[in-house]
Design a protein around this motif. Structure first.
Motif, PDB file in Angstrom:
ATOM      1  N   PHE A  13      10.963  -4.550  -6.096  1.00 27.30           N
ATOM      2  CA  PHE A  13       9.605  -4.216  -6.548  1.00 27.30           C
ATOM      3  C   PHE A  13       9.620  -2.881  -7.300  1.00 27.30           C
ATOM      4  CE2 PHE A  13       5.493  -2.120  -5.715  1.00 27.30           C
ATOM      5  CZ  PHE A  13       4.639  -3.046  -6.308  1.00 27.30           C
ATOM      6  N   GLY A  14      10.407  -1.915  -6.800  1.00 32.45           N
ATOM      7  CA  GLY A  14      10.541  -0.635  -7.484  1.00 32.45           C
ATOM      8  C   GLY A  14      11.143  -0.787  -8.868  1.00 32.45           C
ATOM      9  N   TRP A  15      12.126  -1.680  -9.008  1.00 30.92           N
ATOM     10  CA  TRP A  15      12.695  -1.924 -10.344  1.00 30.92           C
ATOM     11  C   TRP A  15      11.657  -2.534 -11.269  1.00 30.92           C
ATOM     12  CZ3 TRP A  15      13.246  -5.911 -13.763  1.00 30.92           C
ATOM     13  CH2 TRP A  15      14.090  -5.683 -14.856  1.00 30.92           C
ATOM     14  N   LEU A  16      10.855  -3.446 -10.756  1.00 29.20           N
ATOM     15  CA  LEU A  16       9.827  -4.109 -11.557  1.00 29.20           C
ATOM     16  C   LEU A  16       8.815  -3.103 -12.092  1.00 29.20           C
ATOM     17  CD1 LEU A  16       9.016  -6.976 -12.454  1.00 29.20           C
ATOM     18  CD2 LEU A  16       7.660  -7.151 -10.369  1.00 29.20           C
ATOM     19  N   VAL A  17       8.620  -2.016 -11.361  1.00 31.21           N
ATOM     20  CA  VAL A  17       7.724  -0.944 -11.806  1.00 31.21           C
ATOM     21  C   VAL A  17       8.452   0.018 -12.732  1.00 31.21           C
ATOM     22  CG1 VAL A  17       6.304   1.007 -11.055  1.00 31.21           C
ATOM     23  CG2 VAL A  17       6.350  -1.099  -9.693  1.00 31.21           C
ATOM     24  N   SER A  18       9.574   0.565 -12.298  1.00 35.79           N
ATOM     25  CA  SER A  18      10.260   1.617 -13.053  1.00 35.79           C
ATOM     26  C   SER A  18      10.802   1.125 -14.382  1.00 35.79           C
ATOM     27  CB  SER A  18      11.405   2.204 -12.214  1.00 35.79           C
ATOM     28  OG  SER A  18      12.380   1.227 -11.915  1.00 35.79           O
ATOM     29  N   ILE A  56       4.431   8.597 -11.041  1.00 40.80           N
ATOM     30  CA  ILE A  56       5.724   8.015 -10.667  1.00 40.80           C
ATOM     31  C   ILE A  56       6.831   9.049 -10.815  1.00 40.80           C
ATOM     32  CG2 ILE A  56       7.472   6.306 -11.323  1.00 40.80           C
ATOM     33  CD1 ILE A  56       5.174   4.428 -12.093  1.00 40.80           C
ATOM     34  N   LEU A  57       6.831   9.762 -11.935  1.00 39.61           N
ATOM     35  CA  LEU A  57       7.860  10.779 -12.158  1.00 39.61           C
ATOM     36  C   LEU A  57       7.776  11.875 -11.095  1.00 39.61           C
ATOM     37  CD1 LEU A  57       7.651  11.123 -16.063  1.00 39.61           C
ATOM     38  CD2 LEU A  57       9.222   9.731 -14.709  1.00 39.61           C
ATOM     39  N   GLY A  58       6.559  12.243 -10.710  1.00 41.62           N
ATOM     40  CA  GLY A  58       6.397  13.241  -9.648  1.00 41.62           C
ATOM     41  C   GLY A  58       6.914  12.749  -8.319  1.00 41.62           C
ATOM     42  N   SER A  59       6.657  11.465  -8.001  1.00 47.71           N
ATOM     43  CA  SER A  59       7.142  10.896  -6.732  1.00 47.71           C
ATOM     44  C   SER A  59       8.659  10.864  -6.681  1.00 47.71           C
ATOM     45  CB  SER A  59       6.587   9.475  -6.559  1.00 47.71           C
ATOM     46  OG  SER A  59       5.189   9.493  -6.391  1.00 47.71           O
ATOM     47  N   ILE A  60       9.295  10.549  -7.814  1.00 51.81           N
ATOM     48  CA  ILE A  60      10.759  10.514  -7.863  1.00 51.81           C
ATOM     49  C   ILE A  60      11.324  11.898  -7.553  1.00 51.81           C
ATOM     50  CG2 ILE A  60      12.743  10.170  -9.391  1.00 51.81           C
ATOM     51  CD1 ILE A  60      11.061   8.023 -10.850  1.00 51.81           C
ATOM     52  N   LYS A  61      10.721  12.929  -8.144  1.00 56.67           N
ATOM     53  CA  LYS A  61      11.182  14.305  -7.889  1.00 56.67           C
ATOM     54  C   LYS A  61      11.027  14.674  -6.412  1.00 56.67           C
ATOM     55  CE  LYS A  61      12.288  15.690 -12.077  1.00 56.67           C
ATOM     56  NZ  LYS A  61      13.693  16.064 -12.416  1.00 56.67           N
ATOM     57  N   THR A  62       9.904  14.278  -5.828  1.00 59.51           N
ATOM     58  CA  THR A  62       9.668  14.597  -4.416  1.00 59.51           C
ATOM     59  C   THR A  62      10.701  13.920  -3.524  1.00 59.51           C
ATOM     60  OG1 THR A  62       7.289  14.846  -4.818  1.00 59.51           O
ATOM     61  CG2 THR A  62       7.977  14.457  -2.544  1.00 59.51           C
ATOM     62  N   SER A  99      15.800   7.117  -4.991  1.00 62.98           N
ATOM     63  CA  SER A  99      14.589   7.908  -5.232  1.00 62.98           C
ATOM     64  C   SER A  99      13.737   7.278  -6.316  1.00 62.98           C
ATOM     65  CB  SER A  99      14.972   9.338  -5.635  1.00 62.98           C
ATOM     66  OG  SER A  99      15.639   9.996  -4.597  1.00 62.98           O
ATOM     67  N   THR A 100      14.382   6.767  -7.347  1.00 66.83           N
ATOM     68  CA  THR A 100      13.635   6.167  -8.457  1.00 66.83           C
ATOM     69  C   THR A 100      12.947   4.884  -8.024  1.00 66.83           C
ATOM     70  OG1 THR A 100      15.192   7.115 -10.042  1.00 66.83           O
ATOM     71  CG2 THR A 100      13.822   5.289 -10.811  1.00 66.83           C
ATOM     72  N   LEU A 101      13.686   4.008  -7.349  1.00 65.41           N
ATOM     73  CA  LEU A 101      13.108   2.716  -6.956  1.00 65.41           C
ATOM     74  C   LEU A 101      12.051   2.887  -5.875  1.00 65.41           C
ATOM     75  CD1 LEU A 101      16.293   0.440  -6.964  1.00 65.41           C
ATOM     76  CD2 LEU A 101      14.594   0.747  -8.762  1.00 65.41           C
ATOM     77  N   LEU A 102      12.347   3.701  -4.869  1.00 64.24           N
ATOM     78  CA  LEU A 102      11.368   3.915  -3.798  1.00 64.24           C
ATOM     79  C   LEU A 102      10.130   4.639  -4.325  1.00 64.24           C
ATOM     80  CD1 LEU A 102      13.714   5.034  -0.871  1.00 64.24           C
ATOM     81  CD2 LEU A 102      12.589   2.820  -1.121  1.00 64.24           C
ATOM     82  N   ALA A 124       8.909   4.722  -7.422  1.00 66.38           N
ATOM     83  CA  ALA A 124       8.113   3.857  -8.284  1.00 66.38           C
ATOM     84  C   ALA A 124       7.330   2.840  -7.459  1.00 66.38           C
ATOM     85  CB  ALA A 124       9.024   3.143  -9.290  1.00 66.38           C
ATOM     86  N   ALA A 125       7.978   2.250  -6.454  1.00 65.88           N
ATOM     87  CA  ALA A 125       7.311   1.244  -5.621  1.00 65.88           C
ATOM     88  C   ALA A 125       6.139   1.851  -4.843  1.00 65.88           C
ATOM     89  CB  ALA A 125       8.320   0.614  -4.661  1.00 65.88           C
ATOM     90  N   TRP A 126       6.381   2.974  -4.187  1.00 64.23           N
ATOM     91  CA  TRP A 126       5.338   3.595  -3.359  1.00 64.23           C
ATOM     92  C   TRP A 126       4.148   4.021  -4.213  1.00 64.23           C
ATOM     93  CZ3 TRP A 126       2.291   7.755  -2.482  1.00 64.23           C
ATOM     94  CH2 TRP A 126       1.772   7.936  -1.198  1.00 64.23           C
TER      95      TRP A 126
END
Length: 794
Positions: free
Chosen positions: A421-426, A597-603, A620-623, A625-627
């Motif tokens: 799901f994270g890949w489908l978003v990112s 999304i970019l902010g969540s990846i950094k966090t 970090s990227t997949l999680l 983006a999904a969250w």
């Protein structure tokens, strides 16, 4: 410079108060994340167009954020509000004098001068030839600058030069016309000006100023007294020579003698709305243009640019007849010379900075390039010859429903569905990501793999490049061009062509970071370079055997066979049908929260537990983006820690697989290294096995062939010793460098990899040869293969 103004009322909410003041005087602002220069909300470039009510909502939502003022506001007198940002302390005084601005902003260095500009003035960055950093940045048609009382990221507050901007009328600002901009541009590009601004106060100022004044600046239609006043601003504090008094005389002499040529400026050639926009030149001398009508790049040589047929390929005939007409048609030579002059002024063109269709981030701003409005940028060339219609149709896709659909499939772990799901978003915003993860869906027949891939494709159908599994690496590159779009390859192993598949894996490796350009051939035999910035999804029955370096980029999500549950099958079929025709809505929903999304990846990167850096980036990227897609906001650190904990088991399994693959691959490469003498050949692993056999008291010595001494001598040439029922392998040795040459361990990281083998351990420093003392890695003899005597001995 005028005295700095440092008034600040700590009781006042920064954005809430000051944005209201800017609204009163007709300027636009945007909220800034405290401690950064980053706008808080996406779409901030459009804030100068939003309504008063929308601005009021922003003030209520972010009352005490920092504040940034936007360039590009049309003033009551028809001029445009903008600013010139000088980020070089040596050019600060020159910039102040040349702009004539009494109003500015000062940070840690340099100055930002505010002014009015003529309509049609474009934003640009000005740098000397060969320099990477810009001396000044002109921001008129676009751009934002953080203003007081916001804090600089260093912790100190920005300060005003003169009166605060929100306390004056913008019509009081000086008019920085095209003549002044041309002068500023020519000076900031000249190497003598840079030398004056960076050298000591007693450097060869006279010679440098003479070179600068003789370059053609004196031929500009400007008052020479004013020009001399501005140029003297380049002389450093403490300069005690006579150049201050000589500059005007140099200028007058240069004008009288017509020294130099007036360098053509972009203002001499106006592409308007249909003419070709010069972007610079290539190393082979050809010039690059952006063709506005078809929105693509065209590369032409100087000999072809003076040809009428070439000009008609760059712009419609109406443009040329309106701007370069003569009695018998088009002045092709005059037009070509003008194009080449403008191209030379732009400097060398970096082909890798071409951006095609996709979502990008530039200077904190999210850029969507799908053809509706091709962005103009001083840093990148955005092209879009074939637009993609991604339009709001009022339909919404429930992200939770999409995740629930993926969870209907029998993955090896529920976390696999969440990562997919994270890949489908990112993948929708892959061009804006610093790191792009790729997934490999594997599953035998009757796992629902085809149904799953078709549903995924339907959701991103608007932007995905979906190709047959037999596609070649060259074909994928040519299909993508400069685009940053997701790529899906189903039935990846359909022709069992390992060479073809390995080439695609190499392409995917480059796409992860997008830092290395991929050369793409053109019909003329010339090469244009595009950075591949795509997220890939592969689907196959069995995962391809790849190196550990590639497995750290390719996340294997395995499907098990389904249990023939008819209800579940019905649910999958129903949900799949609901995803048809909603691709535009899904893509827009993702794009609207790109910043979050970019902010969540950094966090997530900040709180991620220690592990392989690539694995942490992937997860970090997949999680993230999904969250973010599920919660419609940027994740906080507490939620990030909980999210990682929820999926830690599967994350750890993936990490362990990467490390094991890396260790086994490294050990195998060492065992399989071929050794040759005059007549015979064997592997290094054969010698290890022979040494192991010599240590076995049950083996008959007569069957062991070569003496133990000879075998140990051989391996010691490669920085390897037999000690205590195992091998000690040097972490740095010329022989091992040769063994691992051309592999992923050639950089000297074989010791780190071998230590992940079962029973392996680091050792103290020891002597491996006469001149080599180094740390080593112990590998137990249990990992060494048993020895079968060969027919011919080494």
């Amino acid at each position: 410079m005028n005295e700095l103004n440092d008034q600040f009322d700590p009781a006042v909410n920064i954005f809430e108060y000051h944005d209201a003041q800017y609204e009163k005087i007709g300027l636009a602002a945007t909220p800034i994340e405290l401690g950064t220069k980053k706008p808080i909300v996406s779409g901030w470039t459009k804030h100068r167009l939003i309504s008063n009510a929308e601005r009021e909502l922003l003030r209520k939502k972010y009352p005490n954020s920092g504040i940034g003022v936007l360039a590009g506001t049309i003033l009551a007198n028809g001029n445009v509000f903008g600013f010139i940002d000088c980020d070089h302390s040596g050019f600060t005084e020159f910039t102040v004098r040349a702009t004539g601005s009494k109003f500015g902003k000062v940070g840690q260095k340099g100055i930002t001068s505010f002014g009015q500009f003529e309509p049609g003035t474009k934003s640009s960055k000005i740098r000397p030839k060969g320099e990477k950093a810009a001396i000044v940045e002109i921001m008129v048609s676009s751009g934002m600058t953080v203003v007081p009382p916001t804090s600089h990221p260093s912790g100190t507050r920005y300060k005003w030069k003169g009166e605060a901007l929100d306390k004056i009328s913008p019509q009081e600002l000086p008019l920085i016309n095209k003549a002044r901009l041309e002068f500023i541009t020519l000076v900031c590009r000249h190497p003598a000006a840079l030398a004056l601004a960076t050298s000591g106060p007693d450097a060869k100022a006279h010679d440098l100023m003479l070179s600068l004044t003789s370059s053609g600046i004196a031929l500009l239609e400007l008052d020479l007294d004013w020009v001399a006043y501005c140029l003297n601003g380049l002389l450093q504090a403490g300069y005690s020579g006579n150049t201050h008094d000589e500059t005007l005389g140099m200028l007058k002499s240069a004008r009288e003698k017509q020294l130099g040529q007036r360098p053509p400026h972009s203002g001499d050639y106006d592409p308007g709305e249909t003419g070709p926009i010069p972007l610079g030149y290539l190393a082979d001398g050809r010039f690059v243009f952006f063709e506005q009508t078809r929105r693509l790049l065209i590369v032409e040589s100087s000999t072809r640019l003076v040809n009428a047929g070439t000009l008609l390929n760059l712009a419609p005939v109406e443009f040329w007849t309106a701007n370069f007409a003569r009695k018998d048609g088009i002045d092709a030579v005059g037009a070509g010379i003008s194009l080449m002059s403008s191209g030379r002024m732009r400097g060398g063109f970096d082909e890798s900075r071409v951006r095609g269709r996709g979502v990008y981030i530039e200077s904190g701003e999210i850029i969507r390039n799908f053809g509706q409005n091709v962005p103009r940028s001083a840093n990148f060339a955005y092209v879009c010859p074939i637009p993609i219609a991604i339009e709001e149709d009022g339909r919404k896709v429930d992200p939770a429903a999409v995740l629930a659909f993926l969870q209907l499939f029998n993955f090896v772990s529920p976390s696999a569905a969440y990562l997919l799901f994270g890949w489908l978003v990112s993948s929708v915003i892959c061009g804006a990501l610093e790191w792009r993860p790729h997934v490999f869906i594997t599953g035998a027949k009757n796992t629902g793999k085809t149904t799953l891939v078709n549903a995924l494709r339907a959701l991103i159908d608007k932007i995905v490049v979906a190709l047959d599994g037999q596609s070649t690496e060259a074909g994928i590159r040519q299909k993508l061009g400069p685009d940053s779009r997701p790529v899906m390859l189903d039935e990846f192993e359909s022709d069992q062509n390992l060479g073809r598949m390995r080439q695609i894996i190499k392409l995917i490796r480059s796409a992860s970071s997008g830092n290395l350009a991929i050369a793409r051939g053109t019909p003329e035999g010339k090469a244009l370079e595009f950075n591949i910035r795509s997220s890939f999804l592969l689907a196959a029955i069995n995962p391809m055997a790849v190196t550990a370096a590639d497995r750290s980029r390719l996340i294997n999500l395995q499907l098990n066979k389904h249990d023939n549950n008819k209800e579940r099958s019905r649910q999958i079929s129903t949900a799949s049908q609901q995803f048809e025709g909603v691709s535009a809505s899904w893509c827009l929903q993702v794009m609207d929260i790109t910043q979050e999304i970019l902010g969540s990846i950094k966090t997530l990167q900040r709180v991620f537990p220690p592990c392989d850096s690539r694995h942490a980036l992937n997860m970090s990227t997949l999680l993230g983006a999904a969250w973010t897609m599920l919660n419609h906001r940027e994740i906080d650190e507490g939620s990030a820690e909980v999210l990682i904990k929820d999926h830690l088991a599967f994350i750890s399994d993936l990490a362990e697989a990467h490390e094991q693959d890396d260790a086994i691959g490294c050990w195998s490469a060492l065992l399989e290294y071929p050794l040759r003498d005059r007549d015979n050949e064997c592997l290094l692993g054969d010698i290890f096995a022979q040494i192991k056999a010599h240590s076995d008291p049950n083996r008959e010595k007569r069957e062991l062939g070569n003496s133990l001494h000879n075998a140990k001598t051989i391996v010691e040439r490669y920085g390897i010793k037999w000690e205590n029922d195992g091998l000690v392998i040097s972490n740095s040795h010329r022989g091992l460098t040769e063994v691992f040459r051309g592999t992923q361990w050639e950089a000297g990281n074989w010791g780190d990899s071998l230590r992940r083998l079962p029973g392996a351990a680091s050792t103290k420093q020891r002597r491996f040869s006469e001149n080599v003392r180094a740390l080593g890695t112990f590998v137990p003899q249990s990992l060494i293969p048993d020895w079968d005597p060969p027919e011919r001995k080494f």
